[in-house]
Design an enzyme around this catalytic site. Structure first.
Site, PDB file in Angstrom:
ATOM      1  N   LEU A  77       0.855  -1.174   0.000  1.00 33.44           N
ATOM      2  CA  LEU A  77       0.000   0.000   0.000  1.00 33.44           C
ATOM      3  C   LEU A  77       0.900   1.235   0.000  1.00 33.44           C
ATOM      4  O   LEU A  77       1.919   1.275   0.702  1.00 33.44           O
ATOM      5  CB  LEU A  77      -0.897   0.033   1.246  1.00 33.44           C
ATOM      6  CG  LEU A  77      -2.120  -0.880   1.260  1.00 33.44           C
ATOM      7  CD1 LEU A  77      -2.768  -0.863   2.641  1.00 33.44           C
ATOM      8  CD2 LEU A  77      -3.142  -0.450   0.209  1.00 33.44           C
ATOM      9  N   ASP A  78       0.524   2.254  -0.780  1.00 36.80           N
ATOM     10  CA  ASP A  78       1.259   3.514  -0.761  1.00 36.80           C
ATOM     11  C   ASP A  78       1.240   4.096   0.647  1.00 36.80           C
ATOM     12  O   ASP A  78       0.315   3.840   1.429  1.00 36.80           O
ATOM     13  CB  ASP A  78       0.611   4.525  -1.708  1.00 36.80           C
ATOM     14  CG  ASP A  78       0.725   4.106  -3.168  1.00 36.80           C
ATOM     15  OD1 ASP A  78       1.678   3.386  -3.499  1.00 36.80           O
ATOM     16  OD2 ASP A  78      -0.146   4.514  -3.964  1.00 36.80           O
TER      17      ASP A  78
END
Length: 381
Positions: A77-78
């Site tokens: 996930l960013d």
């Protein structure tokens, strides 16, 4: 199924944490690895006893690098994003591949009127575009273009390379791309507009509070960014007829990279959020989607902005489901995930030198730490 009682020690399996926004996925893995490395649930008793007897002694480079417990994650996930992050422990890391290829569900919020180089609020501002002509109904109508199988281009300035060279290097050198960009196949199974919110103001105190990034690209970087777009369009014009053109490339081929002009559009004469009168500030649109592996949510929001004759970037992104792990319905309900504050508190206790769970916690669940109980309650073999 989750197992709580009489687990096979040391544990091997998978669980999910509710990752917070602002933290990298790697930082989550490293925190979990260090915490689990001092737990009798994840390290054999004899090894743990020896490890604890050497507390304070210098560790080897290999020990510092991998730790006593093998930990990995099943889909990055960013930093901006929060939500479900699947974690594999020990032999459970071998099962993470299926989470890389499963469908995922997200909720995301896009802010209109501004494009950034990363397609989210972590990036730098590169373009301001008109937004006053856009309505909720137009956004809903535009979504049909993004449902089903699509071809995507990831964020063009910060991510893409060709033959090992970033695209902006081609633009800086004035060289054409060797070939059209290799688009990524994606499948948007469900895409729904679930909220449209005007900006907050004195007359609308319940409106959204998001703002455009203050960071801007330098003139040189802005020129390179525009050059990359131009290179993409030119390379696409050489694509053999009959081949599907990526949706991003189609949209970039529109005038000003913002869609066909209409009389309703007026270019905003602003260079910052604060320069916009409160009642005229851009709205946000919130999307709920189910997508295949490899889908760039940021690119979907960016491309919707282009399709609307404007610009947009992601200001909030939550992965609500990955495989069998899902967040709960309520805002603070972690669902199938271990809340991050539980891991964070245990990690802080560890840093402050508080003793870990006694070796007796292996067989006596009353001696287990709260975080161990919570991980077990969400555990999957």
């Amino acid at each position: 199924m989750p197992k709580v009682n009489n687990p096979s020690i040391p544990l091997s399996g998978i669980f999910a944490v509710a990752k917070p926004s602002g933290m990298t996925s790697m930082a989550v893995v490293e925190t979990v690895q260090k915490l689990f490395g001092d737990s009798p649930l994840f390290v054999e008793a004899e090894s743990l006893e020896k490890q604890r007897s050497k507390t304070g002694k210098k560790k080897t480079k290999l020990q510092r690098k991998i730790g006593p417990v093998k930990v990995g994650q099943g889909g990055t996930l960013d930093p901006l994003a929060d939500g479900v992050l699947v974690v594999g422990v020990a032999q459970g890391t071998k099962s993470l591949g299926r989470f890389l290829h499963c469908t995922k569900e997200y909720k995301t919020i896009g802010l209109l009127g501004c494009e950034t180089d990363s397609y989210d609020s972590e990036g730098a501002r590169v373009r301001i575009a008109p937004w006053n002509h856009i309505t909720r109904e137009q956004v809903e109508a535009t979504l049909a273009r993004f449902r089903g199988p699509i071809k995507q281009v990831p964020p063009i300035y910060s991510a893409l390379k060709m033959d090992g060279k970033p695209l902006y290097e081609y633009a800086r050198e004035g060289k054409p791309l060797p070939r059209p960009i290799e688009a990524r196949d994606a499948n948007v199974l469900e895409l729904e507009l679930i909220n449209w919110q005007e900006a907050g103001s004195k007359s609308n105190p319940s409106g959204h509070t998001y703002v455009w990034p203050t960071k801007e690209l330098s003139e040189a970087d802005r020129s390179r960014y525009a050059g990359v777009k131009d290179l993409i369009v030119k390379a696409e014009s050489a694509r053999p007829s009959g081949e599907d053109k990526p949706l991003t490339a189609q949209l970039l081929d529109q005038p000003d990279s913002g869609g066909p002009s209409t009389s309703a559009q007026t270019e905003p004469i602003v260079d910052s959020w604060d320069a916009i009168p409160e009642p005229e500030r851009p709205p946000t649109f919130e999307l709920k989607m189910t997508v295949s592996s490899g889908t760039y949510v940021r690119s979907i929001v960016h491309d919707i902005g282009l399709a609307l004759g404007s610009a947009a970037h992601v200001v909030s992104l939550t992965r609500t489901r990955q495989g069998e792990f899902a967040l709960g319905e309520g805002e603070s309900d972690p669902g199938d995930c271990v809340p991050w504050n539980v891991i964070e508190k245990a990690s802080q206790d560890q840093k402050e030198g508080l003793p870990g769970s006694p070796l007796g916690a292996i067989t006596d669940d009353t001696k287990r730490a709260d975080w161990e109980q919570q991980v077990l309650s969400k555990w999957h073999d």
